[in-house]
Design an enzyme around this catalytic site. Sequence first.
Site: not given
Ligand code: MRU
Length: 350
Positions: A208, A259-260, A33-34, A249
Site C-alpha cells: 500500500q 495499524n498495518k 481499504r483503509g 485501524d
Molecule cells: O489492510 P489495509 O490496507 O486496509 O490497512 C490500512 C491501514 O493499516 C491504515 O494505516 C489504516 O486503516 C488507516 S487509513 C486512514
Amino acid sequence: MLIDQTLLPERYEVIALGRVASVCEAIYMLRVRGAPALGVAGAYGVLVAVEEEWGGDGYFFDSDVERDDAAETRFDSFQRNASVEALRRRLSEMSEKIASTRPTAVNLGWAVARMRRVFESPWSNCSSMLTALQREADSILEEDIAMCRQLGEHGSTLLDDHVGVITHCNTGGLATGGFGTALGVVFAAAASGKAIHVFADETRPLLQGARLTAWECIQRDIPVTVLVDGAAASLLASGQVHCAIVGADRIAANGDTANKIGTLGLALLAKHHEIPFYVAAPTSTIDSGLATGDQIPIEQRPAMEVLQMGGRDIAPSGANAYNPAFDVTSHDLISAIVTETGVHRPPYQF
Ligand code: MRU
C-alpha cells in the site's frame, strides 16, 4: 462506485458494486481499504443490499440512473410487496455479512451499526426508511471528510518546514472519505507552504505504501521516496527523518493502536532514534469499549500474499507464512494521537 485500489498505480479504474457479495469481495480483496474508507463502503454496502433485492442498477439511490419500464415495474412491486419487516430482516442479515468481512478496523462495524440503528427504528413504510438510510450513509461520508480535514489542520502544527516524514501503509484520500489521516496531515502541512519530504515504507506484503502513498504524493507534487520496510532502520539512522506519522485501524481507550503490520517495528525504531511517533485518526477509529490493545481482533490473511508476488512463488512450496494484517503499538511508544478534536498527549483520554 469506488476506485479499485488493487489496480493502482498502473490503472485508475472505478468499479460499480451492485451486489452485497461484490461489496464483501471488494472489502476482503482490499479494492477498498483503509479504516475510514471501509466505514464509508460498509454504510453504502447496506444500501446495495436494498438495491440487490428490490431495485437494481442504482434505481433507488443513484439520481443519474435512467428509470426505464423494467425499473419502474420493480419499484411498483417494491412499494406494493416489500414490508418494513422484510426489508429490516434482509438488511440485518446483509449488515452482519458486511461488518464481519474484515475484523480489525473498527470503522467498518461502527458505520454498519449506525446504519442498523436507522433500519431498526420504527418506520411506517419502506420508502421513508430508504431515504433515512441514504441520508445516514451520506452523513458518514461527509463527516469523515470533515473530521479528516480538521485533524489534518491540527496535525500539521506538528510538522516543521523542510522536514522528512516517514509513514507506513496508505492513509490518504484513498483510505478515507477523500482527504486522509496521517497523509492528510502531510497534505495540510504542504498546503500551508511547508516543504515536506515523505518517506513511504513499501508496506509488505500488499504494498500500500509503494503503490498508493507514493501515487497520492505524486498526484499532489509532494516529494516521496519509497523504501523497503527493512530499510527504515538505516534511513532513521541517517538522520533524514524528523518524525513518523501513521494512521490507525482501531485505537483502544488507553491509546494502544492497531495499524498495518510493520507499524510496531517503526514505532520501536522511532523510539530508538528519539524521533516523535505520531498516530492520526478520526474519533470514529477509537474503540473506547476496549480498555487495551490486547483485545483488538487481528485479521490473519492468506499465506499466498506472503509466499507469492505478482502471481509468482517467492518461497519454496512447503514453506509456511506468518501473515497478520495488523499489529498493535503500545500507547507508551506513541508521542501524540491526532484526531479532529486536537493533538492528544499521553496519558490518553478521548
Ligand atoms: O489492510 P489495509 O490496507 O486496509 O490497512 C490500512 C491501514 O493499516 C491504515 O494505516 C489504516 O486503516 C488507516 S487509513 C486512514
